[in-house]
Design a protein around this motif. Sequence first.
Motif, PDB file in Angstrom:
ATOM      1  N   ILE A 406      46.132  45.378  45.917  1.00  0.00           N
ATOM      2  CA  ILE A 406      44.436  45.602  45.977  1.00  0.00           C
ATOM      3  C   ILE A 406      44.195  44.135  45.220  1.00  0.00           C
ATOM      4  CG2 ILE A 406      43.679  46.630  43.978  1.00  0.00           C
ATOM      5  CD1 ILE A 406      45.053  48.871  44.151  1.00  0.00           C
ATOM      6  N   SER A 407      43.319  43.181  46.159  1.00  0.00           N
ATOM      7  CA  SER A 407      42.170  42.910  45.342  1.00  0.00           C
ATOM      8  C   SER A 407      40.798  43.174  44.938  1.00  0.00           C
ATOM      9  CB  SER A 407      42.788  42.039  46.532  1.00  0.00           C
ATOM     10  OG  SER A 407      41.394  40.436  46.003  1.00  0.00           O
ATOM     11  N   ALA A 408      40.967  42.258  43.629  1.00  0.00           N
ATOM     12  CA  ALA A 408      39.162  42.911  43.044  1.00  0.00           C
ATOM     13  C   ALA A 408      38.495  41.071  42.452  1.00  0.00           C
ATOM     14  CB  ALA A 408      39.507  42.819  41.748  1.00  0.00           C
ATOM     15  N   GLY A 428      43.564  54.669  44.482  1.00  0.00           N
ATOM     16  CA  GLY A 428      42.508  56.186  44.088  1.00  0.00           C
ATOM     17  C   GLY A 428      42.798  56.286  42.551  1.00  0.00           C
ATOM     18  N   GLU A 429      42.816  54.850  41.715  1.00  0.00           N
ATOM     19  CA  GLU A 429      42.487  55.123  40.458  1.00  0.00           C
ATOM     20  C   GLU A 429      41.926  54.165  39.712  1.00  0.00           C
ATOM     21  OE1 GLU A 429      47.787  56.147  39.881  1.00  0.00           O
ATOM     22  OE2 GLU A 429      46.682  54.162  39.243  1.00  0.00           O
ATOM     23  N   GLY A 433      33.642  49.026  38.019  1.00  0.00           N
ATOM     24  CA  GLY A 433      33.288  48.642  36.502  1.00  0.00           C
ATOM     25  C   GLY A 433      34.199  48.904  35.813  1.00  0.00           C
ATOM     26  N   ASP A 434      35.558  49.410  36.067  1.00  0.00           N
ATOM     27  CA  ASP A 434      36.819  49.702  35.198  1.00  0.00           C
ATOM     28  C   ASP A 434      36.768  48.539  34.777  1.00  0.00           C
ATOM     29  OD1 ASP A 434      37.024  52.459  35.986  1.00  0.00           O
ATOM     30  OD2 ASP A 434      38.694  51.830  37.253  1.00  0.00           O
ATOM     31  N   ALA A 435      37.166  48.941  33.001  1.00  0.00           N
ATOM     32  CA  ALA A 435      37.879  47.265  32.557  1.00  0.00           C
ATOM     33  C   ALA A 435      39.272  46.976  32.915  1.00  0.00           C
ATOM     34  CB  ALA A 435      37.171  48.297  31.010  1.00  0.00           C
ATOM     35  N   VAL A 436      39.443  46.045  32.921  1.00  0.00           N
ATOM     36  CA  VAL A 436      40.420  45.250  32.876  1.00  0.00           C
ATOM     37  C   VAL A 436      40.668  43.969  32.029  1.00  0.00           C
ATOM     38  CG1 VAL A 436      40.309  45.768  35.560  1.00  0.00           C
ATOM     39  CG2 VAL A 436      40.035  44.272  34.600  1.00  0.00           C
ATOM     40  N   GLU A 437      42.484  44.035  31.656  1.00  0.00           N
ATOM     41  CA  GLU A 437      42.912  43.018  30.500  1.00  0.00           C
ATOM     42  C   GLU A 437      44.165  42.921  31.740  1.00  0.00           C
ATOM     43  OE1 GLU A 437      44.493  44.816  27.989  1.00  0.00           O
ATOM     44  OE2 GLU A 437      46.453  45.824  29.113  1.00  0.00           O
ATOM     45  N   LEU A 438      43.912  40.989  31.441  1.00  0.00           N
ATOM     46  CA  LEU A 438      44.890  39.978  32.020  1.00  0.00           C
ATOM     47  C   LEU A 438      45.939  40.142  31.805  1.00  0.00           C
ATOM     48  CD1 LEU A 438      42.443  36.692  32.608  1.00  0.00           C
ATOM     49  CD2 LEU A 438      42.523  38.574  33.976  1.00  0.00           C
ATOM     50  N   PRO A 458      44.222  47.926  34.403  1.00  0.00           N
ATOM     51  CA  PRO A 458      43.493  48.948  34.700  1.00  0.00           C
ATOM     52  C   PRO A 458      43.636  49.072  32.739  1.00  0.00           C
ATOM     53  CG  PRO A 458      44.168  50.396  35.697  1.00  0.00           C
ATOM     54  CD  PRO A 458      44.934  48.859  35.925  1.00  0.00           C
ATOM     55  N   ARG A 459      42.877  48.691  31.768  1.00  0.00           N
ATOM     56  CA  ARG A 459      42.763  48.988  30.618  1.00  0.00           C
ATOM     57  C   ARG A 459      43.153  50.402  29.391  1.00  0.00           C
ATOM     58  NH1 ARG A 459      39.107  46.264  25.959  1.00  0.00           N
ATOM     59  NH2 ARG A 459      40.052  45.713  24.005  1.00  0.00           N
TER      60      ARG A 459
END
Length: 459
Positions: A406-408, A428-429, A433-438, A458-459
Amino acid sequence: MTGIRCYGTYLPAHRLARADIAAAVGESATGTRVVAGPDEDSTTLAVAAGHAALGGSRDVDAVWFATTAPAYADKTNAVTAHAALGLPDAVGAFDLGATVRSGAAALLAASRGPGLALLSDVREGHTGGTEERTSGDGAAAFVFGEHDLLADLVGTTSVSAEFLDRWRRPGDTGSRGWEERFGEGEYSRLAEQAFTDLLKRTGIAATDLSAVAVSGPNARAVRTTGRWLQRQTGALEPGTDLAAAVGNTGAAHTGLVLADMLDQARPGDTLLLMSLADGADAFLFRATDRIVTGRPRPLRDGLASGKIVPYATYLLWRGRVEREPARRPEPVRPSAPFAARNAAFKFGFAGGRCRSCGTVQFPGPRVCLRCRAIDGFEPVPVAGQCGRIVTFTVDHLAYSPNPPTISAVVDLDAGGRVQIELTDCEPGEIAVGDAVELTFRRLGTVEGIHNYFWKARPR
């Protein structure tokens, strides 16, 4: 006097049902254990805990890394963690040997201060066996110093003895152990000696202790010593069920138990930590007023949020069964010269902010893409920071040790936009717009070389 200035913990997102493990050999079990993902190892776990502990501070003079599952032999794994944490070159980085007792050793070394103790482990075991069911993966990090302390280190003591309790030869999947009652007797004697010596050294009365906790690979010895200490002190024993909820995390477990004690401590509490591994190491801490406002999110808050993975998937992750290879060429061996030239970006994920127009770019360039200013950038380290997904795609054909990829495209809170791989999630999760953390992860391993870089989760 030194003490703990800050601390942090990290538990991977995945859980494995002990009943699934036991079923492989026709037995039964209850509960779950924490397991590292396919792109995680003891080094990446240590980096996650280190970022949680350090925050924006880098005021340490050495890094002490403890694990029983080093990603490299001969090469110092603490140096990789040092680079990923963005520490200055002048900070030393040292591995402490692949033993359970190295966790206590890291705390002792860092307490000479100001040091950073990284305790991290990925624990396996023989397929379907007791060790595989009762082990766990996780990491804890502690920054020691002399000022702004969460807990003063009142005193320590160590007792050593040679006897055969648990052992593992290099290359073996799991450990072997002697009958636990033998180890129980030896550890009980050593724990009593260490406890008595510690009270004499510090002048603290046994009844002045607020809480006691014991860690070690011999579960029977841990229970017996914990009950004995409670009788001697009348103190509470937090953390006794941590192994049941997480699994015994080897060299990291002493750190996780200590963090669990600090999570529950009140100002003025006197805390005794006893580590039983080839001897007994005792630590006495006293919580300060800052413990209420300065501690991080409690370790137990994340226990219930894990994702269950099938046992077969876990075996694939650990390379115990072979996956059908992708119908694409495998990646080439990572280049040592390229990694050295780009270490700030590859390990620290550092970019640059143009001093003329403020544009943030990754990796840090020489020429600004907006105003064309040359060599006018200030560093922008965003390792461990957050952002939001702008768009993403799912690739079922690209080579990956854990397909699909999964590349974003992510807009970072610190500024700038990056293309990055996502982890700890299924297609599917996630959504735009979802918040993510490195998070620091391992992209793959080619010819024995681990290719570390950053992903987003995913954060």
